[in-house]
Design an enzyme around this catalytic site. Structure first.
Site: not given
Length: 317
Positions: A58, A63, A125, A213, A215
């Site tokens: 992903d 990013y 998004h 998790l 972060g």
């Protein structure tokens, strides 16, 4: 209501040759690629992921270098037909929002960076209230019909907007979304469990939670303010340094100790055990970290352990 174009995505589906279900019920988040992991380290992580049976990779157009790194890895690997590539549009400064222009140009840019012919699962998004949903639905449908994307997903949408997208797609005969990517973890439960879980179940949507998790907080590596210093995600988890937050981490570690397993594996296993979750997404900066995540696949939590984790995280429910 059920998504009219829903595929058997117990992983991603019949549109990828030879892949009918996720081999590993964990997706690899690549938001660290090119940021906290250089290209060599990122490639080592994705190599370890597919070697462990992982298939879902992903990324997103926001990013940084992630899409390009994934693209170069794909170009040099033998795994393209086995790997499910997901990326996102709508938050990039050059292709902001979900207008036809942004979606179309954003997809073309992602295809170039990824160096592939088709994006297997393409997410809107963020919700775009300035663009009519009908326009966005048609734009994504056109990409499916052109063969540039395989399936459609939604992330960071309100339940009402998700339901409206599904309604427009159903009534107009357009390709419907088959996946959601919500924020969901032991430290962020209330919104998903009260507003999204039933919608996902009733609409037959696959669910791929991000920040699974917390972060990195659920790994147990942040216990004091000193632990946050110099950490890329320190600011994002500072608010979790409370008795309640640390109490969740303590329970995760107790369960992990009972299984001689990493804390991260327990946090992911709790998500994997949730009825509406297809696969949580998690990132790693080294193959060793990746191995800790993959350990969740074989971790079988008892009913009592699941209940203890659920009770410990009730503050976040």
């Amino acid at each position: 209501m059920r998504a009219s174009a829903s595929a058997d995505l117990s992983g991603a589906s019949d549109y990828i040759q030879g892949v009918n279900t996720l081999t590993l019920r964990i997706g690899l988040g690549t938001n660290t690629f090119g940021r906290t992991s250089d290209e060599a380290a990122s490639r080592a992580v994705v190599d370890a992921f597919v070697d462990a049976g992982g298939t879902l990779v992903d990324t997103a157009d926001t990013y940084g270098e992630s899409e390009a790194i994934v693209g170069r890895w794909l170009a040099g690997s033998r795994w393209r037909e086995q790997v499910i590539v997901t990326t996102k549009v709508g938050n990039h400064p050059e292709y902001e929002g979900l207008s036809t222009n942004s979606v179309t140009r954003g997809a073309e840019a992602s295809l170039r960076r990824l160096d592939i012919d088709r994006i297997d699962l393409y997410y809107a998004h963020y919700q775009d209230d300035s663009t009519p949903i009908e326009e966005s639905v048609r734009a994504f449908d056109a990409l499916v019909r052109a063969g540039k994307i395989g399936r459609i997903g939604l992330s960071n949408f309100t339940p009402h907007a998700i339901a409206e997208w599904l309604r427009v797609a159903d009534e107009g005969g357009y390709t419907a979304p088959i996946a959601l990517q919500p924020h969901y973890s032991l430290l962020h439960r209330r919104a998903y469990e009260t507003e999204y879980a039933a919608l996902a179940r009733d609409a037959g949507l696959e669910v791929y939670p991000y920040r699974a998790l917390g972060g990195g907080f659920l790994t147990g590596k942040y216990r004091t303010e000193l632990d946050l210093e110099g950490r890329a995600r320190g600011a994002g988890v500072r608010g979790l340094l409370t008795p309640e937050g640390l109490g969740v981490v303590d329970m995760v570690r107790d369960v992990a100790d009972a299984h001689n397993a990493p804390a991260s594996a327990v946090a992911l296993a709790w998500l994997i055990h949730q009825a509406t979750v297809t696969a949580p997404l998690a990132s790693a900066t080294t193959p060793d970290q990746l191995a800790e995540l993959v350990a969740a696949e074989a971790l079988h939590l008892s009913t009592e352990e699941m209940a203890a984790l659920t009770v410990a995280s009730a503050t976040y429910a």
